[in-house]
Write an enzyme that holds these catalytic residues in place. Structure first.
Site, PDB file in Angstrom:
ATOM      1  N   PRO A 366      47.534  61.257  45.374  1.00 54.07           N
ATOM      2  CA  PRO A 366      46.926  62.415  46.035  1.00 54.07           C
ATOM      3  C   PRO A 366      46.882  63.624  45.112  1.00 54.07           C
ATOM      4  O   PRO A 366      47.557  63.660  44.072  1.00 54.07           O
ATOM      5  CB  PRO A 366      47.841  62.656  47.242  1.00 54.07           C
ATOM      6  CG  PRO A 366      49.124  62.009  46.882  1.00 54.07           C
ATOM      7  CD  PRO A 366      48.804  60.854  46.003  1.00 54.07           C
ATOM      8  N   VAL A 369      49.965  65.956  42.525  1.00 47.93           N
ATOM      9  CA  VAL A 369      51.200  65.236  42.173  1.00 47.93           C
ATOM     10  C   VAL A 369      51.417  65.214  40.656  1.00 47.93           C
ATOM     11  O   VAL A 369      52.432  64.670  40.195  1.00 47.93           O
ATOM     12  CB  VAL A 369      51.193  63.798  42.734  1.00 47.93           C
ATOM     13  CG1 VAL A 369      51.205  63.822  44.240  1.00 47.93           C
ATOM     14  CG2 VAL A 369      49.995  63.011  42.213  1.00 47.93           C
ATOM     15  N   LYS A 371      48.948  64.274  38.022  1.00 46.24           N
ATOM     16  CA  LYS A 371      48.302  63.200  37.243  1.00 46.24           C
ATOM     17  C   LYS A 371      47.751  63.718  35.916  1.00 46.24           C
ATOM     18  O   LYS A 371      47.980  63.123  34.863  1.00 46.24           O
ATOM     19  CB  LYS A 371      47.182  62.559  38.075  1.00 46.24           C
ATOM     20  CG  LYS A 371      47.640  61.953  39.379  1.00 46.24           C
ATOM     21  CD  LYS A 371      46.508  61.256  40.122  1.00 46.24           C
ATOM     22  CE  LYS A 371      45.437  62.232  40.575  1.00 46.24           C
ATOM     23  NZ  LYS A 371      45.927  63.207  41.565  1.00 46.24           N
ATOM     24  N   SER A 689      44.998  49.572  60.438  1.00 43.94           N
ATOM     25  CA  SER A 689      46.458  49.636  60.529  1.00 43.94           C
ATOM     26  C   SER A 689      46.969  50.399  61.739  1.00 43.94           C
ATOM     27  O   SER A 689      48.174  50.478  61.954  1.00 43.94           O
ATOM     28  CB  SER A 689      47.030  50.253  59.251  1.00 43.94           C
ATOM     29  OG  SER A 689      46.617  51.589  59.116  1.00 43.94           O
ATOM     30  N   LYS A 732      52.781  56.443  53.663  1.00 41.05           N
ATOM     31  CA  LYS A 732      52.985  56.560  55.113  1.00 41.05           C
ATOM     32  C   LYS A 732      54.445  56.862  55.451  1.00 41.05           C
ATOM     33  O   LYS A 732      54.729  57.689  56.330  1.00 41.05           O
ATOM     34  CB  LYS A 732      52.532  55.267  55.796  1.00 41.05           C
ATOM     35  CG  LYS A 732      51.022  55.049  55.736  1.00 41.05           C
ATOM     36  CD  LYS A 732      50.609  53.727  56.349  1.00 41.05           C
ATOM     37  CE  LYS A 732      49.090  53.559  56.306  1.00 41.05           C
ATOM     38  NZ  LYS A 732      48.642  52.271  56.872  1.00 41.05           N
TER      39      LYS A 732
END
Length: 812
Positions: A366, A369, A371, A689, A732
């Site tokens: 996301p 973070v 990167k 899900s 999650k």
């Protein structure tokens, strides 16, 4: 008509003793008035003597203008006897004399004189015969006509001379006047002066005049050709082209040797692959044959410059101290253990292996973070240059591969351009936002990247502009993305995917304490004497003012506090240190944006908490169900995608198949309408899900049983009630941890993924592994439930205000 009788008068020859004035590059003809600038002492003395005695002066040319102090042999014997009209001494010591030629004369002898040349001069007679009258008339007419043409071609001849020439009735004066305006060499003019026979003189003048006309006409043709070759916008190059055309007319070779020598020197000094070397040699041969002002020559020259500017063999030396590299990585970033391990492994292989190939990594996670920033740290840790190419919205394949150099304004692609900028052939190359590539009629950039990112192919990357294979195998490519789904499968296959999930609360606290606070204090001109953040203040910002996977919003909130403190210091002159505590945060940031540690106030009927994955990390997803009297209709709302709608239908079918076990009438669905809703309806939601969350919500609404408010679940459901594995488990579970959920139900097949979950998260969450939906219902419902039904509420733990309409897509 000329009066030839006047010319045939028997003029008695006379001898004169007069001063001599030697002239440089000038021949004075009779009947010619000319200004002379005299600077030599002997010449000035001769002029002054002539003025004093009013005897006139003998004007004759030197054989060589370079001789400053001539002797008798350096001076022509034939000259012109002249009168001095005016003499003016100038401030610099020189003399300006205005003289008029009167008659031809020849030096008989030199009379010794130390101050100036003194000579005995005899006037030259005029030679002609009666039978030459007709020929003279013809010559004069031809010369008059030719002189008119000459005057039109030569701008140096005054226009006012054209008229008077036709009224001259003396052949001597006519010939001398024409000769005076001929721009020929000194010896040619002297021969005309020495010729006493008027017919022979006129013949010489006519020959010289016609030669000059021919030269002037050639010059005119050259100018005309140059003008037709040039574009209107290239007038600045007119003189250069004129010079080239003149040289071409004269047969001289025109090859900008200086520039070509410079290119040849560069070619010898530059270390190039054999193919590139041969290509440059070919282009240089073409360039030699072209006009330097042509458009094609500019294209070739730019191409050669690009070849020389690229780092074909220039490399930086990799660091061989792994401990130092590890220290740099730890210094720049907190956490990211898997990424750091992979980089250190790469460095170890580079040290041991002789066949060094560039590595291609893909960081997926996301926003916020780290990167892109970790890619910069990798460059620092490996002692390499760093370049970055943002691929977001890139549509044109030529941005990667470049344009062919035949096009106007053609350039190499971004890969080659950034390598030139880096100056080395082995930088760390960051391809940012690779998941946001686009394509249109101009091509597919993703397909062009296949060659760049394939270790087996990029050893010979061919840019359309360069047309020579370039070795990209030494480059360490790092790509970044928020999601994998939008990256073409072929591109994914060529990269090593490293997932960077969101940070936990302790990790965010450490990042803020070690990096963000110091960075924002420096950016806003504050020091440790001005402000200090307590851990409690940072935790309050993390919990109540941000809800994100990364730390970007956390950094913004810290920056906001720093700006307000800076303003306070400037306006109030407050020099006291401000200690930021958890209680004082609200004073600077306002009302908290999120509730912390507050799950649903009460256990509710028909209300379950699911777990979703988005491109900005994990999120809590509330599912609501309501049962109304009706005819068996299923209503789905909340901007659900096709997969999620099918998942809801599968959940209902499962409940109907288990009706007798659940204590429901087999035909219950015919008497009721069921409405399933996912709040925050402006945000698109999709994915399978949320299946068990929907089944639990529908069952709860039908049985009037409450669902635990501190429990969340994720898993796909089948018609038989099996719970299938899902993706994005780490994100999650981090979202559940942020939302202070206590228990999370997950598919048993996802047990293997728990190894990637931080230990502190696993300690604070109870993870329940299930294989069947029956197990989910047993854990979700409150055992001793009263039948009181509370009004449904739309909020749930951690699901408040994380995005506006259309900002993201939720994958349940």
């Amino acid at each position: 008509m000329f009066d030839f009788n006047k010319s045939k008068e028997n003029i008695e020859k006379s001898r004169l003793t007069i001063p001599l004035l030697p002239l440089r590059d000038v021949v004075v003809f009779p009947h010619m008035i000319v200004p002379l600038f005299v600077g030599r002492e002997k010449s000035i003395n001769a002029l002054e003597s002539a003025m004093r005695h009013e005897k006139g002066i003998f004007l004759t040319a030197q054989k060589s203008a370079e001789i400053d102090d001539p002797v008798e042999d350096d001076i022509y014997t034939v000259g012109t006897i002249g009168n001095i009209i005016q003499l003016l001494r100038l401030p610099d010591g020189t003399v300006k004399a205005l003289v008029e030629g009167v008659e031809r004369g020849v030096i008989k002898n030199y009379i010794p004189n130390e101050d100036f040349f003194l000579v005995d001069v005899e006037e030259l007679g005029k030679g002609y015969s009666a039978e030459s009258d007709t020929k003279m008339e013809a010559l004069i007419r031809n010369i008059a006509e030719a002189f008119t043409r000459y005057g039109k071609l030569n701008r140096k001849v005054p226009p006012e001379m054209m008229g008077p020439m036709s009224s001259v009735d003396d052949p001597e004066k006519f010939s001398d006047t024409v000769a005076a305006y001929l721009h020929v060499k000194l010896d040619e003019r002297q021969k005309v002066l020495e010729t006493t026979d008027i017919v022979v003189r006129l013949e010489k003048i006519y020959a010289l005049l016609m030669a000059e006309i021919e030269i002037l006409e050639v010059e005119g043709r050259i100018r005309k050709r140059v003008k037709t070759q040039m574009e209107k916008t290239q007038k600045d190059y007119y003189l250069n082209e004129q010079m080239r055309a003149i040289q071409k007319e004269m047969g001289e070779e025109d090859s900008f040797k200086g520039e070509m020598k410079e290119l040849e020197k560069k070619l010898k000094e530059k270390k190039l692959p054999e193919e590139a070397h041969q290509k440059v040699e070919q282009e240089m041969k073409k360039l030699k044959m072209m006009s330097p002002m042509s458009a094609e020559a500019t294209v070739v020259r730019n191409y050669i410059d690009w070849i020389f500017a690229l780092p074909w063999c220039e490399k930086t030396e990799d660091k061989k101290d792994l401990r130092e590299s590890e220290r740099i990585l730890e210094e720049d970033h907190y956490g990211l253990k898997k990424v750091k391990e992979r980089i250190l492994e790469y460095l170890a292989v580079q040290i041991l292996s002789k066949k060094k190939k560039g590595s291609i990594l893909c960081f997926v996670g996301p926003p916020g973070v780290g990167k892109t920033s970790i890619a910069k740290s990798i460059a620092r840790a490996t002692n390499r240059k760093f370049v970055r190419l943002s691929l977001g919205g890139l549509r044109d394949e030529a941005e990667i591969r470049g344009h062919r150099k035949t096009y106007i304004g053609a350039m190499p692609g971004k890969i080659i351009q950034l390598l030139k900028k880096a100056g080395t052939s082995n930088p760390v190359f960051c391809l940012d936002e690779i998941d946001k590539l686009s394509s249109d009629f101009r091509g597919d950039p993703a397909s062009a990247l296949l060659e760049v990112l394939d270790p087996e192919q990029n050893i010979a990357f061919n840019d359309n502009y360069i047309e020579v294979d370039y070795d990209l195998s030494d480059i360490m490519f790092i790509t970044t993305a928020n999601v994998l789904q939008t990256i073409p499968a072929a591109l994914q296959d060529r990269t090593e995917v490293i997932r960077i999930a969101g940070y936990t609360e302790p990790e965010k606290l450490n990042i803020a304490r070690k990096y963000l606070v110091a960075k924002e204090m420096e950016a806003n001109g504050l020091t440790e004497k001005n402000i200090a953040f307590s851990d409690g203040a940072l935790l309050t910002i993390i919990r109540k003012y941000t809800r994100e996977a990364g730390v970007r919003n956390l950094e913004r909130e810290i920056a906001s506090i720093c700006r307000k403190v800076a303003r306070r210091i400037v306006t109030d002159g407050n020099t006291r240190k401000i200690k930021m505590s958890s209680k004082s945060v609200e004073k600077y940031l306002g009302i908290p944006k999120f509730k912390f540690g507050e799950v649903e106030g009460k256990d509710r009927v028909g209300l379950t908490v699911g777990l979703a994955w988005t491109e900005v990390g994990g999120e809590l997803l509330t599912i609501e169900s309501s049962v109304l009297r009706g005819t068996g209709k299923l209503t789905l709302t909340g901007k659900l995608g096709d997969v999620m709608q099918e998942s809801a239908q599968a959940a209902l079918t499962y409940v109907r198949s288990r009706a007798s076990d659940l204590g429901l009438d087999e035909n219950f669905y015919k008497k009721v309408d069921i409405h399933v809703h996912a709040p925050e309806g402006a945000i698109p939601k999709d994915g399978p899900s949320a299946g068990i969350a929907m089944a639990t919500s529908i069952t709860s609404a039908l049985l009037k049983k409450k669902v635990r408010r501190d429990l969340a679940m994720t898993g796909e459901i089948t018609l038989r009630g099996r719970v299938l594995p899902i993706g994005g488990l780490k994100e999650k579970l981090l979202a559940a941890h942020r939302g202070h959920i206590k228990t999370v139900i997950i598919p048993s097949e996802n047990e293997k993924d728990l190894a990637e979950i931080p230990a502190n998260v696993l300690r604070e969450l109870e993870i329940v592994l299930v294989e069947n939906a029956d197990d989910v219902l047993q854990r979700a419902f409150i055992p001793e439930d009263k039948t009181e039904i509370y009004p449904y509420e739309t909020g749930a733990a951690g699901a408040t205000g994380t995005a506006g309409a259309g900002e993201m897509r939720v994958n349940a």
